[in-house]
Motif scaffolding. Sequence first.
Motif, PDB file in Angstrom:
ATOM      1  N   GLN A   1       0.835  -1.196   0.000  1.00 49.89           N
ATOM      2  CA  GLN A   1       0.000   0.000   0.000  1.00 49.89           C
ATOM      3  C   GLN A   1       0.869   1.245   0.000  1.00 49.89           C
ATOM      4  OE1 GLN A   1      -3.449  -0.144  -0.142  1.00 49.89           O
ATOM      5  NE2 GLN A   1      -3.074  -2.350  -0.366  1.00 49.89           N
ATOM      6  N   HIS A   2       0.302   2.348  -0.509  1.00 52.38           N
ATOM      7  CA  HIS A   2       1.002   3.622  -0.475  1.00 52.38           C
ATOM      8  C   HIS A   2       1.059   4.100   0.974  1.00 52.38           C
ATOM      9  CE1 HIS A   2       1.798   7.926  -1.115  1.00 52.38           C
ATOM     10  NE2 HIS A   2       2.342   7.540  -2.260  1.00 52.38           N
ATOM     11  N   VAL A   3       2.253   4.337   1.476  1.00 46.22           N
ATOM     12  CA  VAL A   3       2.437   4.596   2.900  1.00 46.22           C
ATOM     13  C   VAL A   3       1.724   5.867   3.355  1.00 46.22           C
ATOM     14  CG1 VAL A   3       4.155   5.275   4.616  1.00 46.22           C
ATOM     15  CG2 VAL A   3       4.547   3.273   3.201  1.00 46.22           C
ATOM     16  N   ILE A   4       1.801   6.928   2.551  1.00 45.17           N
ATOM     17  CA  ILE A   4       1.201   8.193   2.967  1.00 45.17           C
ATOM     18  C   ILE A   4      -0.312   8.053   3.130  1.00 45.17           C
ATOM     19  CG2 ILE A   4       0.901  10.631   2.421  1.00 45.17           C
ATOM     20  CD1 ILE A   4       3.779   9.735   3.103  1.00 45.17           C
ATOM     21  N   SER A   5      -0.958   7.354   2.198  1.00 45.73           N
ATOM     22  CA  SER A   5      -2.408   7.216   2.255  1.00 45.73           C
ATOM     23  C   SER A   5      -2.857   6.175   3.268  1.00 45.73           C
ATOM     24  CB  SER A   5      -2.967   6.867   0.870  1.00 45.73           C
ATOM     25  OG  SER A   5      -2.421   5.649   0.404  1.00 45.73           O
ATOM     26  N   SER A   6      -1.938   5.345   3.734  1.00 42.55           N
ATOM     27  CA  SER A   6      -2.297   4.312   4.715  1.00 42.55           C
ATOM     28  C   SER A   6      -1.510   4.491   6.019  1.00 42.55           C
ATOM     29  CB  SER A   6      -2.047   2.915   4.134  1.00 42.55           C
ATOM     30  OG  SER A   6      -0.687   2.750   3.767  1.00 42.55           O
ATOM     31  N   TRP A   7      -1.172   5.738   6.342  1.00 41.11           N
ATOM     32  CA  TRP A   7      -0.321   6.013   7.502  1.00 41.11           C
ATOM     33  C   TRP A   7      -0.965   5.559   8.810  1.00 41.11           C
ATOM     34  CZ3 TRP A   7       4.597   6.777   7.888  1.00 41.11           C
ATOM     35  CH2 TRP A   7       5.150   7.290   9.066  1.00 41.11           C
ATOM     36  N   ASP A   8      -2.257   5.816   8.969  1.00 44.45           N
ATOM     37  CA  ASP A   8      -2.937   5.399  10.196  1.00 44.45           C
ATOM     38  C   ASP A   8      -2.932   3.877  10.335  1.00 44.45           C
ATOM     39  OD1 ASP A   8      -3.434   7.991  10.932  1.00 44.45           O
ATOM     40  OD2 ASP A   8      -5.502   8.013  10.216  1.00 44.45           O
ATOM     41  N   ALA A   9      -3.124   3.178   9.216  1.00 43.34           N
ATOM     42  CA  ALA A   9      -3.097   1.708   9.250  1.00 43.34           C
ATOM     43  C   ALA A   9      -1.702   1.216   9.613  1.00 43.34           C
ATOM     44  CB  ALA A   9      -3.536   1.136   7.901  1.00 43.34           C
TER      45      ALA A   9
ATOM     46  N   ILE B   1       5.465   2.776  -2.024  1.00 39.48           N
ATOM     47  CA  ILE B   1       4.687   1.576  -1.742  1.00 39.48           C
ATOM     48  C   ILE B   1       5.514   0.694  -0.802  1.00 39.48           C
ATOM     49  CG2 ILE B   1       3.598  -0.479  -2.699  1.00 39.48           C
ATOM     50  CD1 ILE B   1       2.205   2.087  -3.505  1.00 39.48           C
ATOM     51  N   LEU B   2       4.887   0.199   0.262  1.00 38.34           N
ATOM     52  CA  LEU B   2       5.588  -0.644   1.228  1.00 38.34           C
ATOM     53  C   LEU B   2       5.837  -2.020   0.611  1.00 38.34           C
ATOM     54  CD1 LEU B   2       6.720  -1.033   4.065  1.00 38.34           C
ATOM     55  CD2 LEU B   2       4.422  -1.635   4.825  1.00 38.34           C
ATOM     56  N   ILE B   3       7.107  -2.360   0.394  1.00 41.06           N
ATOM     57  CA  ILE B   3       7.442  -3.626  -0.266  1.00 41.06           C
ATOM     58  C   ILE B   3       7.993  -4.670   0.691  1.00 41.06           C
ATOM     59  CG2 ILE B   3       7.828  -2.565  -2.527  1.00 41.06           C
ATOM     60  CD1 ILE B   3      10.840  -2.609  -1.932  1.00 41.06           C
ATOM     61  N   ALA B   4       8.426  -4.273   1.889  1.00 40.45           N
ATOM     62  CA  ALA B   4       8.935  -5.244   2.856  1.00 40.45           C
ATOM     63  C   ALA B   4       8.838  -4.683   4.266  1.00 40.45           C
ATOM     64  CB  ALA B   4      10.384  -5.621   2.547  1.00 40.45           C
ATOM     65  N   ASP B   5       8.523  -5.555   5.180  1.00 39.99           N
ATOM     66  CA  ASP B   5       8.465  -5.236   6.611  1.00 39.99           C
ATOM     67  C   ASP B   5       9.309  -6.290   7.307  1.00 39.99           C
ATOM     68  OD1 ASP B   5       7.725  -5.058   9.345  1.00 39.99           O
ATOM     69  OD2 ASP B   5       5.948  -6.282   8.975  1.00 39.99           O
ATOM     70  N   GLU B   6      10.409  -5.880   7.907  1.00 42.37           N
ATOM     71  CA  GLU B   6      11.333  -6.858   8.475  1.00 42.37           C
ATOM     72  C   GLU B   6      11.769  -6.456   9.878  1.00 42.37           C
ATOM     73  OE1 GLU B   6      13.272  -8.324   4.230  1.00 42.37           O
ATOM     74  OE2 GLU B   6      14.579  -7.511   5.790  1.00 42.37           O
ATOM     75  N   LYS B   7      11.746  -7.432  10.772  1.00 46.48           N
ATOM     76  CA  LYS B   7      12.286  -7.219  12.114  1.00 46.48           C
ATOM     77  C   LYS B   7      13.785  -7.447  12.049  1.00 46.48           C
ATOM     78  CE  LYS B   7      11.610 -10.158  15.541  1.00 46.48           C
ATOM     79  NZ  LYS B   7      10.942 -10.892  16.653  1.00 46.48           N
ATOM     80  N   GLN B   8      14.529  -6.404  12.343  1.00 46.55           N
ATOM     81  CA  GLN B   8      15.980  -6.476  12.232  1.00 46.55           C
ATOM     82  C   GLN B   8      16.636  -7.065  13.467  1.00 46.55           C
ATOM     83  OE1 GLN B   8      17.939  -5.361   9.449  1.00 46.55           O
ATOM     84  NE2 GLN B   8      15.925  -5.447   8.479  1.00 46.55           N
ATOM     85  N   ALA B   9      16.060  -6.761  14.650  1.00 47.03           N
ATOM     86  CA  ALA B   9      16.728  -7.208  15.866  1.00 47.03           C
ATOM     87  C   ALA B   9      15.776  -7.137  17.046  1.00 47.03           C
ATOM     88  CB  ALA B   9      17.963  -6.335  16.149  1.00 47.03           C
ATOM     89  N   SER B  10      16.090  -7.934  18.080  1.00 46.12           N
ATOM     90  CA  SER B  10      15.434  -7.846  19.385  1.00 46.12           C
ATOM     91  C   SER B  10      16.521  -7.656  20.423  1.00 46.12           C
ATOM     92  CB  SER B  10      14.634  -9.124  19.685  1.00 46.12           C
ATOM     93  OG  SER B  10      13.564  -9.279  18.781  1.00 46.12           O
TER      94      SER B  10
END
Length: 254
Positions: free
Chosen positions: A130-138, A165-174
């Motif tokens: 999704q386009h990040v600016i238009s889906s910022w609240d989500a 457009i958001l193409i990846a969401d990755e957890k880098q570290a804990s």
Amino acid sequence: MSKPRAFSEMPLPLFQADEATAQPLPQGARLPSYIRDHRKRLRDRFLSGGPEALPDYEMLELILFRAIPRRDVKPLARQLLEKFGDFNGVLSASAQHLAEVSGVGAAIICEFKIIEAAAHRLSRARVMQQHVISSWDALLDYCHTTMAHQQIEQFRVFYLNRKNILIADEKQASGTIDHVPVYPREVVKRALHLNASALILVHNHPSGDPTPSESDIAMTHQIRTAADALGIALHDHIIIGKSCELSFRSEGYL
């Protein structure tokens, strides 16, 4: 970072036996009428009025019905809320901490973790591609759902293409309760691998206060410097607290 163990790989002594596994209903047995009627009323209220029609303890009762078929679960629901604060806190609590509550065993923990995983997947589906600016609240809702109740710091990176457009969401570290190790070179290296044009950094503060630390600010500037050198934009760094968030961009840190 070591790979987290699956629920099925956790040692059995961690869990208490709960009623779902210890005392299954006999074939053809009926629930006592006061329990059966109460459960029906709750389900009817939920179906007719939605989740807003039920307080947190009754929402928990609906879940506990499946794991505990033959007794009143209201005391356990209230006990869980007293320990973990609210509905989200209960579902987000670790299996180890849930198992410390008397009457909570593997069946209950499994029900909670299934619902938690479903919530994460639903909220993630609303932001991916999704386009990040238009889906910022989500996007913020997704961050709060997955990170606000974590008891250790986690660091995520959202990778965006040229059209934001958001193409990846990755957890880098804990990390620990107040620190997470982040390596700017690895963040930027991953952006190049994904052919990303922009980044959004996100991490949580288990304390609940999203105010950035000096190390948060320094780390953000290091990533920005590395990203700028390669023509990659750093749109924002968001810190997630218990009930609010802080944007580096909005607060003037970027």
